[in-house]
Write an enzyme that holds these catalytic residues in place. Structure first.
Site, short mmCIF file in Angstrom:
data_model
loop_
_atom_site.label_atom_id
_atom_site.label_comp_id
_atom_site.label_asym_id
_atom_site.label_seq_id
_atom_site.Cartn_x
_atom_site.Cartn_y
_atom_site.Cartn_z
N ASN A 80 58.52 42.88 -17.76
CA ASN A 80 57.94 43.20 -19.06
C ASN A 80 56.42 43.05 -19.01
O ASN A 80 55.85 42.65 -17.99
CB ASN A 80 58.55 42.29 -20.14
CG ASN A 80 58.68 43.00 -21.48
OD1 ASN A 80 57.82 43.78 -21.85
ND2 ASN A 80 59.77 42.72 -22.19
N HIS A 110 46.02 25.21 -3.18
CA HIS A 110 44.96 24.64 -2.35
C HIS A 110 45.22 23.15 -2.19
O HIS A 110 45.90 22.53 -3.02
CB HIS A 110 43.57 24.87 -2.96
CG HIS A 110 43.38 24.23 -4.30
ND1 HIS A 110 43.11 22.89 -4.46
CD2 HIS A 110 43.44 24.75 -5.55
CE1 HIS A 110 42.98 22.61 -5.75
NE2 HIS A 110 43.19 23.72 -6.43
N ALA A 154 62.16 30.22 -21.12
CA ALA A 154 60.81 30.61 -21.48
C ALA A 154 59.87 29.41 -21.44
O ALA A 154 60.22 28.30 -21.87
CB ALA A 154 60.81 31.22 -22.88
#
Length: 200
Positions: A80, A110, A154
């Site tokens: 999406n 990192h 979500a």
């Protein structure tokens, strides 16, 4: 999150060649993101030039990535609007993956030790299994594998592997429920379900 440079499997020197490559990707992304929604031919052509393997995946603009060539779809799938993939290292998607809006998938990282910070882009591959559903706004970090048929809630931040057939949510993301699937569609039924999308 890795703490040492040696924890990363991919290292790319940050130099003019890398910047030139990324700028070329940005140019193609600009064309993709500004193509008319009805111009599916142009969008498909750009994705086939940009990504390592598209295989009928549908990507809704705007879409952003780092290298493009390191993104591989096994078959089908739907991304999406607003998905961002930082693909210094490879990203592998299984069949028919569904990804909600504004998801970030980042292979990069990192070292925490400032003494090890070098002009090098580093990362670890990410693998997303078949029929995975990733909810809106989730963040998937480097080195993670998400098992087949799992659901990521979500807004979750996935820092470690998620097994198959489960619901996982939160920050950090953790398994909250195993999924007991009903009778799965046959391969022929699955093909028929996805056929209109695959023919786009």
């Amino acid at each position: 999150m890795s703490s040492k440079l040696e924890d990363y499997s991919v290292h790319i020197s940050i130099n003019p060649e890398l910047v030139h490559c990324q700028n070329a990707v940005k140019e193609k992304l600009y064309d993709f993101n500004h193509a008319r929604p009805s111009d599916e031919v142009t969008q498909r052509k750009i994705l086939n030039e940009l990504l390592g393997a598209v295989n009928h995946a549908v990507i809704v603009a705007p879409f952003y990535c780092d290298m493009g060539k390191n993104i591989h779809f096994k078959r089908g799938g739907f991304l999406n609007a607003g998905v961002k993939i930082l693909d210094i290292a490879p990203v592998y998607f299984g069949e028919h993956v569904l990804i909600g809006p504004n998801v970030v998938i980042s292979t990069t990282g990192h070292p925490i030790d400032m003494a090890e910070l070098l002009p090098v882009a580093s990362g670890n591959p990410i693998t997303v299994g078949d029929c995975v559903w990733i909810g809106a706004g989730a963040i998937i970090l480097d080195g993670v594998t998400i098992g087949d048929r799992s659901v990521i809630g979500a807004g979750s931040v996935v820092t470690k592997d998620i097994p198959a057939d489960c619901i996982a949510v939160g920050n950090p993301c953790r398994v909250v429920k195993k999924i007991e699937h009903g009778e799965m569609p046959t391969e022929a039924e699955l093909e028929e379900l996805w056929r209109p999308v695959m023919e786009m």
